[in-house]
Design an enzyme around this catalytic site. Structure first.
Site, PDB file in Angstrom:
ATOM      1  N   SER A 430       0.825  -1.206   0.000  1.00 28.99           N
ATOM      2  CA  SER A 430       0.000   0.000   0.000  1.00 28.99           C
ATOM      3  C   SER A 430       0.864   1.262   0.000  1.00 28.99           C
ATOM      4  O   SER A 430       1.975   1.268   0.548  1.00 28.99           O
ATOM      5  CB  SER A 430      -0.892  -0.002   1.240  1.00 28.99           C
ATOM      6  OG  SER A 430      -1.908   0.968   1.146  1.00 28.99           O
ATOM      7  N   PRO A 431       0.384   2.352  -0.611  1.00 24.53           N
ATOM      8  CA  PRO A 431       1.121   3.624  -0.535  1.00 24.53           C
ATOM      9  C   PRO A 431       1.303   4.054   0.914  1.00 24.53           C
ATOM     10  O   PRO A 431       0.352   4.076   1.690  1.00 24.53           O
ATOM     11  CB  PRO A 431       0.209   4.598  -1.290  1.00 24.53           C
ATOM     12  CG  PRO A 431      -0.630   3.746  -2.175  1.00 24.53           C
ATOM     13  CD  PRO A 431      -0.838   2.465  -1.429  1.00 24.53           C
ATOM     14  N   GLN A 509       1.406   6.769  -7.188  1.00 28.36           N
ATOM     15  CA  GLN A 509       0.176   7.423  -6.756  1.00 28.36           C
ATOM     16  C   GLN A 509       0.379   8.937  -6.848  1.00 28.36           C
ATOM     17  O   GLN A 509       1.247   9.487  -6.174  1.00 28.36           O
ATOM     18  CB  GLN A 509      -0.187   7.032  -5.326  1.00 28.36           C
ATOM     19  CG  GLN A 509      -1.527   7.585  -4.866  1.00 28.36           C
ATOM     20  CD  GLN A 509      -1.768   7.332  -3.386  1.00 28.36           C
ATOM     21  OE1 GLN A 509      -1.122   7.945  -2.538  1.00 28.36           O
ATOM     22  NE2 GLN A 509      -2.695   6.433  -3.076  1.00 28.36           N
ATOM     23  N   TYR A 590      -7.328  15.009   0.785  1.00 31.27           N
ATOM     24  CA  TYR A 590      -6.413  15.796  -0.039  1.00 31.27           C
ATOM     25  C   TYR A 590      -7.209  16.504  -1.131  1.00 31.27           C
ATOM     26  O   TYR A 590      -8.440  16.431  -1.172  1.00 31.27           O
ATOM     27  CB  TYR A 590      -5.297  14.900  -0.577  1.00 31.27           C
ATOM     28  CG  TYR A 590      -4.455  14.307   0.528  1.00 31.27           C
ATOM     29  CD1 TYR A 590      -3.837  15.134   1.466  1.00 31.27           C
ATOM     30  CD2 TYR A 590      -4.296  12.933   0.675  1.00 31.27           C
ATOM     31  CE1 TYR A 590      -3.078  14.612   2.506  1.00 31.27           C
ATOM     32  CE2 TYR A 590      -3.551  12.396   1.711  1.00 31.27           C
ATOM     33  CZ  TYR A 590      -2.943  13.239   2.634  1.00 31.27           C
ATOM     34  OH  TYR A 590      -2.206  12.723   3.664  1.00 31.27           O
ATOM     35  N   ARG A 638      -7.973   6.038  -5.936  1.00 33.70           N
ATOM     36  CA  ARG A 638      -8.234   5.792  -4.518  1.00 33.70           C
ATOM     37  C   ARG A 638      -9.299   6.754  -4.031  1.00 33.70           C
ATOM     38  O   ARG A 638      -9.215   7.959  -4.278  1.00 33.70           O
ATOM     39  CB  ARG A 638      -6.965   5.946  -3.671  1.00 33.70           C
ATOM     40  CG  ARG A 638      -7.251   5.829  -2.166  1.00 33.70           C
ATOM     41  CD  ARG A 638      -6.002   5.694  -1.321  1.00 33.70           C
ATOM     42  NE  ARG A 638      -5.548   4.308  -1.288  1.00 33.70           N
ATOM     43  CZ  ARG A 638      -4.784   3.807  -0.299  1.00 33.70           C
ATOM     44  NH1 ARG A 638      -4.389   4.578   0.704  1.00 33.70           N
ATOM     45  NH2 ARG A 638      -4.398   2.556  -0.319  1.00 33.70           N
ATOM     46  N   GLY A 731      -0.125  -2.135   4.337  1.00 34.24           N
ATOM     47  CA  GLY A 731       0.896  -1.146   4.625  1.00 34.24           C
ATOM     48  C   GLY A 731       1.781  -1.552   5.781  1.00 34.24           C
ATOM     49  O   GLY A 731       2.926  -1.963   5.599  1.00 34.24           O
ATOM     50  N   ARG A 732       1.253  -1.452   7.009  1.00 29.26           N
ATOM     51  CA  ARG A 732       2.064  -1.717   8.198  1.00 29.26           C
ATOM     52  C   ARG A 732       2.698  -3.111   8.203  1.00 29.26           C
ATOM     53  O   ARG A 732       3.842  -3.256   8.649  1.00 29.26           O
ATOM     54  CB  ARG A 732       1.230  -1.486   9.461  1.00 29.26           C
ATOM     55  CG  ARG A 732       0.955  -0.011   9.727  1.00 29.26           C
ATOM     56  CD  ARG A 732       0.142   0.191  10.996  1.00 29.26           C
ATOM     57  NE  ARG A 732      -0.048   1.592  11.305  1.00 29.26           N
ATOM     58  CZ  ARG A 732      -1.045   2.328  10.827  1.00 29.26           C
ATOM     59  NH1 ARG A 732      -1.931   1.772  10.015  1.00 29.26           N
ATOM     60  NH2 ARG A 732      -1.155   3.604  11.148  1.00 29.26           N
TER      61      ARG A 732
END
Length: 784
Positions: A430-431, A509, A590, A638, A731-732
């Protein structure tokens, strides 16, 4: 100690018995407004875990229960005339009336005073007269309401109507049956709770205890609108309907006809049965002074996961143990809540996922039959692909074959194609913003970070959000694609991935921070504005992200055009840099996300107002980027599928947003949630965002990437095989273990084209041995 127990259900009775057994000197009184045998519902399911706790705490109760239990292993899922059976599940059930009789007998033998057909005194009076008041008075708890200002309950009513009934025969499995009627979808949940006698014969008794042919609980459930359309409820004009007051028997007979195949033509019977809606109860606090909530008074969990009685009995065990262990009632109440709250929260998350699955059942009816059954079995995320593989390998292998898994291939290692790009497995890195660039330039850190994860076996590795201008950065440490030097630096990274990790794709991304920019590095104060070197912000509307944040300027039409050009210029550089996939970031508050949400877009021009107008600028940017991005390469978007805030983007809005992007050429929707407004209240939990992705996938037919607390390869396999997502982004876990995908293959014993160990790492492809761990000791052991 004088103890008052309000409510004579299983939780209250068991708490009374335990407390009296622990200290016979205690004076314990139970108030129950109903008669001893006047109970709601028919059968009760208890897990082996709960029974183990009962066995250690009170062997007398355990032995009495064990003699009564009906046990079975199979779950039958019947849909469109086809039955699929999954075994190895291990259930135990008995009649609720018999459970209460056992607990009544135990309480009396210990000296607990039971007061039936008796309303308890007012809560305040009880609190004054007794040392401890246990409020086990159910979902409509009067005690909880009396102290609502302290407990602060939050009660949510859900969208289905249901009715508890019984059948005078024993199902041979836990049965889920779907009926597609002219009014809509209805479902039956059924399970046995009394064994048939050796010489049993069909029974047609209208009511009463189980007969010689055994007995089963039968719950009929359907959406509110289906219930009304079928005439079970009150018609709009107020005239009596089939399910109106006084017509329960008519409802019972109609349900028996609708599910005649499941019942073998046998009748159903009712006992204090009525159509109702499920209410989820959550309390901010469970105790007030010497008053403690227990069971449904404190929390509820939807019946479809069978945890109501289980939770109440486990509450009783924990409360009794804490009262023994702690020096004061205050400390015991705090310890009880601290111990039970995480367990209950986890169960309620599972129950919420299950009830929402049944509420939206009509969306899943078109799935292949075995996949439908697998999806139903794994709906709560408590049962997983690996669970089912251990319990019933034949069923799981059949689902995998239907899905298209080659023999010995876990679902996560099947390929997936987007345009001309074929990903060799379903895992996405994941970004993740690293905040480690200088002047937008990715350096050695980014080469090592992304290169290591590409070597780690994922099918697709995504960059962090790469900003389209210096002013579009979140922090001074964010990367960009607004100069040729940045493009060359990114090409160094993509070349490494393509050369040293062949078969792994790398995606970029693109995004712009909008009102969430000009902030400090995450570890210096997340979302905190810069004190030095700040730059001005722009956004859909002049709204600061949170108090103390910089107020952005509202973008003019000319500025919108400039921004669109910044995105297309960055996309051209991304193509030259050698990226395989481009994702447009329209989530997390964003800039582009700020146009989509009504909480952040207050414009009165053509780009504000209804959703179709709020979509205009993000779609203009998408079209412009798609126009310069190579046609053979895929583009994804996304989105935040909910703002987790009142008045924000809803799940229904997210479907329309996804549908609009798909119509403009998006190859997949990357479904995230939240981070749009600072006052959000997300509902975290394992795979908690997957239902939003599933909803978009079902509604639009567009492939989806799901994210959000997916931490195990078992989760990935479950989500992919159930058809809830096409790709899973983690991600993590990839921060914890850059070789997460390679290790997932090793742990599953998989060797195949879905994941390839780099030659230098091949010696590490065997899973290391681990030491032995001992099981935890029983929570409460009192002996015989």
């Amino acid at each position: 100690m004088r103890v008052a127990v309000v409510g004579g259900g299983p939780g209250g009775l068991y708490a009374a018995a335990l407390l009296k057994r622990l200290d016979p000197a205690r004076e314990i009184t139970v108030w129950e407004r109903n008669a001893p045998d006047d109970t709601f519902g028919f059968g009760v399911v208890l897990s082996d875990e709960t029974l183990g706790g009962i066995e250690h705490a009170d062997p007398v109760v355990y032995e009495a229960l064990r003699a009564e239990f009906v046990r079975w292993d199979d779950i039958d899922v019947v849909h469109r005339g086809v039955r699929h059976t999954s075994g190895g599940h291990g259930f135990a059930a008995l009649g609720r009336r018999r459970l209460l009789e056992i607990l009544h007998e135990r309480c009396r033998s210990l000296g607990v005073e039971l007061r039936f057909r008796s309303e308890a005194p007012e809560p305040a009076r009880l609190a004054e007269s007794y040392d401890l008041v246990i409020a086990a008075d159910g979902v409509h708890s009067a005690t909880r309401e009396a102290y609502a200002h302290v407990f602060r309950p939050h009660v949510v009513s859900h969208r289905c109507r249901y009715i508890w009934l019984a059948a005078d025969f024993a199902f041979d499995a836990f049965r889920f049956e779907i009926a597609e009627t002219e009014y809509g979808v209805m479902q039956l949940h059924g399970y046995p709770y009394a064994r048939p006698s050796p010489d049993h014969h069909p029974s047609t008794r209208p009511s009463g205890p189980p007969g010689p042919s055994g007995a089963s609980t039968v719950i009929i459930e359907m959406r509110e609108e289906v219930w009304r359309a079928a005439g079970f409820g009150e018609p709009e004009d107020g005239a009596p309907g089939a399910g109106a007051s006084g017509s329960t028997q008519d409802s019972v007979e109609r349900c028996a006809k609708i599910f005649a195949d499941a019942l073998g033509g046998r009748p159903l019977r009712a006992h204090r049965s009525a159509w109702t809606t499920f209410r989820t109860v959550v309390n901010e606090r469970w105790s007030h002074g010497n008053v403690v909530l227990l069971g449904d008074a404190a929390h509820t969990a939807h019946f479809s996961i069978g945890s109501g009685t289980k939770l109440a009995v486990e509450d009783a065990l924990a409360l009794a143990a804490c009262l023994e262990e702690q020096p004061s009632l205050e400390a015991a109440a705090a310890a009880y809540e601290a111990e039970r709250r995480p367990v209950v929260a986890s169960t309620q998350r599972a129950a919420r996922a299950s009830l929402e699955w049944f509420e939206d059942l009509d969306r899943y009816l078109g799935r292949p039959p075995r996949q439908f059954a697998f999806d139903l079995l794994t709906r709560s995320r408590r049962v997983t692909h690996d669970n089912l593989r251990l319990r019933d390998p034949h069923f799981t292998e059949a689902v995998e074959r239907e899905f298209g898994c080659p023999p010995g291939t876990p679902p996560m290692f099947t390929p997936f194609r987007l345009r001309d790009l074929t990903l060799r497995n379903r895992v996405v890195v994941s970004p993740m913003d690293m905040y480690s660039a200088e002047d937008g330039l990715p350096g050695d850190f980014h080469l090592v970070h992304l290169g290591a994860r590409a070597l780690g076996g994922a099918g697709l590795v995504m960059t962090e959000m790469v900003c389209v201008s210096a002013e579009g950065r979140i922090t001074p440490g964010c990367t960009g694609l607004y100069t040729g030097g940045q493009a060359r630096a990114w090409k160094r990274i993509t070349d490494f991935v393509h050369t040293r990790a062949p078969g792994t794709a790398i995606g970029v991304q693109l995004g712009h921070s909008g009102r969430k920019g000009s902030t400090r590095l995450m570890w210096e104060g997340m979302d905190e504005p810069l004190t030095d070197g700040a730059w001005p912000l722009v956004a859909a509307s002049p709204l600061p992200y949170r108090p103390g944040s910089q107020t952005p300027r509202e973008l003019s039409r000319a500025q919108l055009t400039d921004l669109r050009e910044q995105f297309t210029a960055a996309a051209r550089r991304a193509a030259l840099a050698g990226f395989d996939l481009l994702e447009l970031h329209c989530a997390h508050g964003y800039l582009l996300s700020g146009f989509l949400s009504p909480l952040t877009n207050r414009r009165t021009d053509a780009y504000g107002g209804p959703l179709a107008h709020r979509l205009r600028f993000p779609l203009e940017v998408f079209d412009a980027v798609r126009g310069v991005w190579p046609q053979e390469k895929p583009m994804t978007v996304r989105v935040s599928a909910t703002d987790w805030a009142e008045g924000g983007t809803t799940a229904e809005d997210a479907v329309e947003i996804a549908r609009a992007f798909a119509a403009h050429g998006a190859d997949a929707i990357d479904v995230s949630t939240g981070q749009v407004v600072a006052e959000e209240r997300p509902e975290f939990g394992r795979s908690y965002q997957a239902p939003f992705a599933d909803r978009i996938r079902r509604a639009t037919g567009t492939p989806v990437i799901t994210v959000g607390a997916i931490s195990s390869w078992d989760d990935v396999n479950s989500l992919i095989l159930a058809g809830r997502a096409d790709l899973c982004a983690l991600g993590r876990p990839h921060l914890y273990d850059p070789q997460w995908t390679l290790h997932a293959a090793a742990e599953q014993g998989y060797e195949g084209p879905g994941v390839v160990w780099p030659t230098p790492y091949r010696a590490g492809s065997r899973r290391p041995r681990t030491g032995r761990t001992d099981a935890p000791k029983p929570r409460l052991t009192l002996g015989t």
